[in-house]
Design a protein around this motif. Sequence first.
Motif, mmCIF file in Angstrom:
data_model
loop_
_atom_site.group_PDB
_atom_site.id
_atom_site.type_symbol
_atom_site.label_atom_id
_atom_site.label_comp_id
_atom_site.label_asym_id
_atom_site.label_seq_id
_atom_site.Cartn_x
_atom_site.Cartn_y
_atom_site.Cartn_z
ATOM 1 N N CYS A 1 10.494 -6.935 -1.454
ATOM 2 C CA CYS A 1 9.530 -6.549 -0.440
ATOM 3 C C CYS A 1 9.069 -7.788 0.285
ATOM 4 C CB CYS A 1 8.318 -5.952 -1.131
ATOM 5 S SG CYS A 1 8.093 -4.275 -0.693
ATOM 6 N N VAL A 2 8.946 -7.732 1.598
ATOM 7 C CA VAL A 2 8.359 -8.852 2.328
ATOM 8 C C VAL A 2 7.270 -8.310 3.236
ATOM 9 C CG1 VAL A 2 10.457 -10.236 2.294
ATOM 10 C CG2 VAL A 2 10.061 -8.660 4.190
ATOM 11 N N VAL A 3 6.343 -9.197 3.582
ATOM 12 C CA VAL A 3 5.342 -8.786 4.566
ATOM 13 C C VAL A 3 5.623 -9.581 5.833
ATOM 14 C CG1 VAL A 3 2.892 -8.727 5.149
ATOM 15 C CG2 VAL A 3 3.631 -8.245 2.813
ATOM 16 N N LEU A 4 5.948 -8.869 6.905
ATOM 17 C CA LEU A 4 6.257 -9.513 8.177
ATOM 18 C C LEU A 4 5.305 -8.963 9.225
ATOM 19 C CD1 LEU A 4 10.169 -9.247 8.134
ATOM 20 C CD2 LEU A 4 8.780 -11.220 7.515
ATOM 21 N N ARG B 1 4.536 -4.333 5.442
ATOM 22 C CA ARG B 1 5.417 -4.485 4.277
ATOM 23 C C ARG B 1 6.759 -3.853 4.589
ATOM 24 N NH1 ARG B 1 3.410 -4.988 -0.996
ATOM 25 N NH2 ARG B 1 5.006 -3.494 -1.620
ATOM 26 N N PRO C 1 5.348 4.049 -1.731
ATOM 27 C CA PRO C 1 6.045 2.768 -1.548
ATOM 28 C C PRO C 1 7.558 2.945 -1.669
ATOM 29 C CG PRO C 1 5.120 2.913 -3.763
ATOM 30 C CD PRO C 1 4.725 4.174 -3.056
ATOM 31 N N GLU D 1 10.016 1.247 -4.121
ATOM 32 C CA GLU D 1 10.161 1.642 -5.525
ATOM 33 C C GLU D 1 11.003 2.904 -5.680
ATOM 34 O OE1 GLU D 1 7.611 0.691 -8.296
ATOM 35 O OE2 GLU D 1 6.272 -0.563 -7.096
ATOM 36 N N PRO E 1 9.726 7.379 -4.104
ATOM 37 C CA PRO E 1 9.337 7.453 -5.517
ATOM 38 C C PRO E 1 8.298 8.540 -5.795
ATOM 39 C CG PRO E 1 8.295 5.570 -4.462
ATOM 40 C CD PRO E 1 9.283 6.133 -3.474
ATOM 41 N N MET F 1 5.795 -17.876 12.678
ATOM 42 C CA MET F 1 6.453 -16.833 11.899
ATOM 43 C C MET F 1 5.916 -16.838 10.462
ATOM 44 S SD MET F 1 10.481 -16.125 11.522
ATOM 45 C CE MET F 1 10.933 -17.469 10.451
ATOM 46 N N THR F 2 5.448 -15.663 10.023
ATOM 47 C CA THR F 2 4.956 -15.565 8.648
ATOM 48 C C THR F 2 6.092 -15.067 7.777
ATOM 49 O OG1 THR F 2 3.393 -14.198 9.809
ATOM 50 C CG2 THR F 2 2.778 -14.925 7.570
ATOM 51 N N VAL F 3 6.400 -15.796 6.782
ATOM 52 C CA VAL F 3 7.409 -15.310 5.846
ATOM 53 C C VAL F 3 6.830 -15.359 4.450
ATOM 54 C CG1 VAL F 3 9.688 -15.645 4.868
ATOM 55 C CG2 VAL F 3 9.294 -16.111 7.284
ATOM 56 N N GLU F 4 6.856 -14.219 3.784
ATOM 57 C CA GLU F 4 6.339 -14.193 2.430
ATOM 58 C C GLU F 4 7.389 -13.485 1.581
ATOM 59 O OE1 GLU F 4 2.975 -11.948 -0.168
ATOM 60 O OE2 GLU F 4 2.818 -11.904 2.013
ATOM 61 N N VAL F 5 7.877 -14.178 0.602
ATOM 62 C CA VAL F 5 8.867 -13.538 -0.254
ATOM 63 C C VAL F 5 8.189 -13.154 -1.556
ATOM 64 C CG1 VAL F 5 11.087 -13.777 -1.391
ATOM 65 C CG2 VAL F 5 10.683 -14.889 0.809
ATOM 66 N N LEU F 6 8.206 -11.861 -1.851
ATOM 67 C CA LEU F 6 7.571 -11.409 -3.088
ATOM 68 C C LEU F 6 8.608 -11.355 -4.195
ATOM 69 C CD1 LEU F 6 5.445 -8.475 -1.701
ATOM 70 C CD2 LEU F 6 4.786 -10.861 -2.023
ATOM 71 N N PRO G 1 8.831 -6.005 -6.432
ATOM 72 C CA PRO G 1 8.169 -4.999 -5.618
ATOM 73 C C PRO G 1 6.871 -4.595 -6.281
ATOM 74 C CG PRO G 1 10.225 -4.137 -6.571
ATOM 75 C CD PRO G 1 10.090 -5.564 -7.005
ATOM 76 N N SER G 2 5.873 -4.325 -5.488
ATOM 77 C CA SER G 2 4.595 -3.998 -6.087
ATOM 78 C C SER G 2 4.245 -2.564 -5.751
ATOM 79 C CB SER G 2 3.560 -4.971 -5.544
ATOM 80 O OG SER G 2 2.441 -4.255 -5.117
ATOM 81 N N GLY G 3 3.580 -1.894 -6.666
ATOM 82 C CA GLY G 3 3.342 -0.471 -6.508
ATOM 83 C C GLY G 3 1.975 -0.133 -5.975
ATOM 84 N N THR H 1 -1.106 0.904 -3.797
ATOM 85 C CA THR H 1 -1.248 1.684 -2.578
ATOM 86 C C THR H 1 -2.552 1.270 -1.923
ATOM 87 O OG1 THR H 1 -2.234 3.363 -3.970
ATOM 88 C CG2 THR H 1 0.035 3.699 -3.350
ATOM 89 N N PRO H 2 -2.632 1.408 -0.626
ATOM 90 C CA PRO H 2 -3.842 0.956 0.043
ATOM 91 C C PRO H 2 -5.061 1.753 -0.384
ATOM 92 C CG PRO H 2 -2.407 2.157 1.548
ATOM 93 C CD PRO H 2 -1.669 2.015 0.259
ATOM 94 N N GLU I 1 -7.887 3.260 0.783
ATOM 95 C CA GLU I 1 -8.591 3.601 2.008
ATOM 96 C C GLU I 1 -9.736 4.559 1.760
ATOM 97 O OE1 GLU I 1 -5.860 4.931 4.967
ATOM 98 O OE2 GLU I 1 -4.716 3.073 4.777
ATOM 99 N N ARG J 1 8.005 7.557 -9.537
ATOM 100 C CA ARG J 1 8.841 6.494 -10.088
ATOM 101 C C ARG J 1 8.098 5.172 -10.196
ATOM 102 N NH1 ARG J 1 14.309 7.275 -10.693
ATOM 103 N NH2 ARG J 1 14.911 9.348 -9.980
ATOM 104 N N ASP J 2 7.002 5.062 -9.489
ATOM 105 C CA ASP J 2 6.252 3.807 -9.570
ATOM 106 C C ASP J 2 5.144 3.896 -10.619
ATOM 107 O OD1 ASP J 2 4.734 5.647 -8.199
ATOM 108 O OD2 ASP J 2 3.986 4.224 -6.702
ATOM 109 N N ARG K 1 -4.575 11.117 2.325
ATOM 110 C CA ARG K 1 -3.593 11.720 3.217
ATOM 111 C C ARG K 1 -3.632 13.245 3.237
ATOM 112 N NH1 ARG K 1 0.227 7.660 4.811
ATOM 113 N NH2 ARG K 1 1.346 9.327 5.857
#
Lengths: 132, 356, 372
Positions: free
Chosen positions: A19-22, A26, A49, A52, A79, C1-6, C9-11, C13-14, C16, C76-77, C344
Amino acid sequence: MTRHVVAPVSEFPPGTRRCVVLEGRRIALFNVGGRYFGLLDRCPHQGGPLSEGVLTGLVEAGAPGDYSFSRPGEILRCPWHGWEFDLATGKSRFDPRRHRTRAFRVSAEPGEELRAETVPVRVEEDYVVVET
Amino acid sequence: MTVLPPGAIDCDLHPAPPSVSALMPYLEPHWADAAAHRGLHELETIAWPPNAPLSCRPDWRDGDARPGSDPARLISDAVDGFGTRYAILNCLYGAPMLYSEDMAAGFARALNDWLKAEWLDRDPRLRASITVPPHAPGLAAEEIERAAEDRRFVQVLLPVMGETPPGRRINWPVYAAAERAGLPVAFHAGSAYRHPPTPVGWPSYLAEDYAAQATAFQAALTSLIAEGVFQKFPDLTVVFAESGVAWLPAHLWRLAKYWRGLRMEVPWVDRSPEEIVRERVRFTIQPFDAPEEPDAVARLLEHLGSDDMLLFATDYPHWQFDGMGALPEGLPADLVRRIAVDNPLSTYPRLREGKP
Amino acid sequence: MTVEVLDRPSGETPAEATLRIADCDIHPSPKSLEREIHPFLERRWQRHLERYGARPRQPFLNGPAYPKGQPDAARRDAYPPAGGRPGSDLAFMRAQHLDPNNVGFGVLNPLKSGQGLQNLDFADAYCRAINDWQIAFWTREEPRLKASIVIPYEDAAASVREIERCAGEEDYVQVFMLNRTAEPMGQRRYWPIYDAAAAAGLPLAVHAFGFGGAPITGSGWPSYYIEDMTGHAQSSQAVLTSMIFEGVFDRLPGLRMVLIESGFAWLPALCWRLDRVWMRMRDELHRCKRRPSEIVREQVFLTTQPMEEPNRPRQLVECIDWIGWDRLLFATDYPHWDFDQPDRVLPSWVDAEKRRAFFTDNALRVYGRQMP
Ligand code: FES
């Protein structure tokens, strides 16, 4: 269009995902047998997500009982409620016109050609690049 | 009150099932002999005890006569009474409930011949449905082929609760035969009582059994769709008779939701269940099970999402409504026309043929 | 340019939902039978389970007759990173669900217990163990979570004993049954259960699923899981019909019933139908004194999940208008796959008062609790 270098190819082998955040979004990236795919990591249904989800193939049937299985690894099931998405287009299988998630172009590019970009790259490496 | 247009077609009326003795002349010799010498009881279902309030509207009762047993009365009450151009007779007889496949088929044949002679020959406005042994699909298909030669038979009649869920492949010869003959298949409220009529066992009351018919139709619709009957038989129309209507939108919302996530389990279902139903399934309008306020009726119709699905029916002599109020209040005139005339004509090709 | 490599994967959820919500359907599982359930199960029944299995009224030793759409019917998460089944790790449940979704009050509904098992003695013992386990492993650790009294409902006497044994412990908020019983739920063999629930002041919760033994449609067994899942709504309609027509609500005007995990959009049409049938056949329904829709308006509640999904969400709101905004209790069904995500499920234009009733207040009222 912005191009984002997300990883050296050597660190993103076939059969893996990340996963990346650009630009604040995400994005779920997949390497399926050397082909790269990217989807917005938020299911259009209830926001599950997608990163997953399970990668599967397309089960179809022209008639009851007449199963076929094609495109192994190219269909992503959310998922949560199991909606199926085409990795390449982000379109849902059940209603491709109305329900889809954004797909991003992802490719492997030689470091040589990326030298003009603002991230440090090494010319001898290939990099995975996402276009947003 | 909602007024019917001229030329309305009544898609669900019930002549009383014949007594065994009335059926005698139409039974093949060995069945006539069995009926006589085994002391066969009347094949009347527990679903419609003649004296139960729902079985006959008070002003349609005729002393002790069984509701719907007199053709002249049915014609004057319902056909003349509502000014209908055609009236489709669904005789809710017990033949499909017999366990013996041969006996069920034999009594179904006799019933169909009896209907022709005792009812259809009496009035050119009458039409009928073909009764078959649902648990013997091969024999049912043969009877469809035989009976369909008389073009006054306009559909095939099955109880909504049979031995297996209606979509199961074992039932397909019935649908193939109906499709070949150009006949819709009607599922009518009722059970062969092979299983408890509720999904949680046998109820205590007739009222509960009747209430459960709506849930049986829900399950039947799920089965027909999930098993791919509409894909397998692209020219088949399904009619739900006396099913109730108000449950349909909510059921489709639920079914469509699960289909979106479980499509891969039934991959032949290649479009939304809602679309399939709107195109291929028709519902008789009594009982509608509508709320009382016209505003709610209007909303419900909007939830149904199609003007093509409803078929006018009185459900004579069952006591669903009083007076002439066979249609819910507050329907716009063009919708009434569709329900009363256009939809029946497009559902039943044989009604478009004019004189048989 | 923002680059973030995780890295993984993270499960998450926002988060809200600003409203503190009640979730009336959460499914806990034990991490391990030996460690978590055996302490509450006599040695004899531990051995019984090992040797003979649970044996509900269905064919398979280790799973459902309608294979699910995904493993354990779970999101699945929802598999805890530390291992174990979905719903077995409280810390992960907090991190994935209770905290981000702002759940202030959660009702545990254990599905694997003694309910619907063929051997009634074992059913009784297993239900008792599951009840003790909920307190020891869940509600004592997490004050936001409340427990259900699971009962071996095919044995009314044992069920009453269990309700009486548990009722004093205030972490239990309801008596819990599954909707596919051996006979329709209004029948008198089950009445002692309702008497006991009413006497204890606890709502009677009836959750989808179960193994009554009768085919799940009036035409026999269907083929597919999608039919099984769609069918829960029909089973709940039959349950409610039976409870009303058999006069259970008239005998016990203080009894409140909560129907769980069958959706709710079917309720208006059922009430319209039942009212008509009741009026026609009142002389047969001598135990049912009030109009069915009136009984429902006074004594019946439904959890929301799985929410029906019309293409036009407005239609679902109209349907809730018919039911009444005071009848529905929000539920997610966490960690299961047909989970409803709180932020939702309602269109954004539904006003704050209705949202509060739907997400929070109705549940607190039915269960007579405050947010902890
Ligand atoms: S959130 Fe993805 S299918 Fe529902």
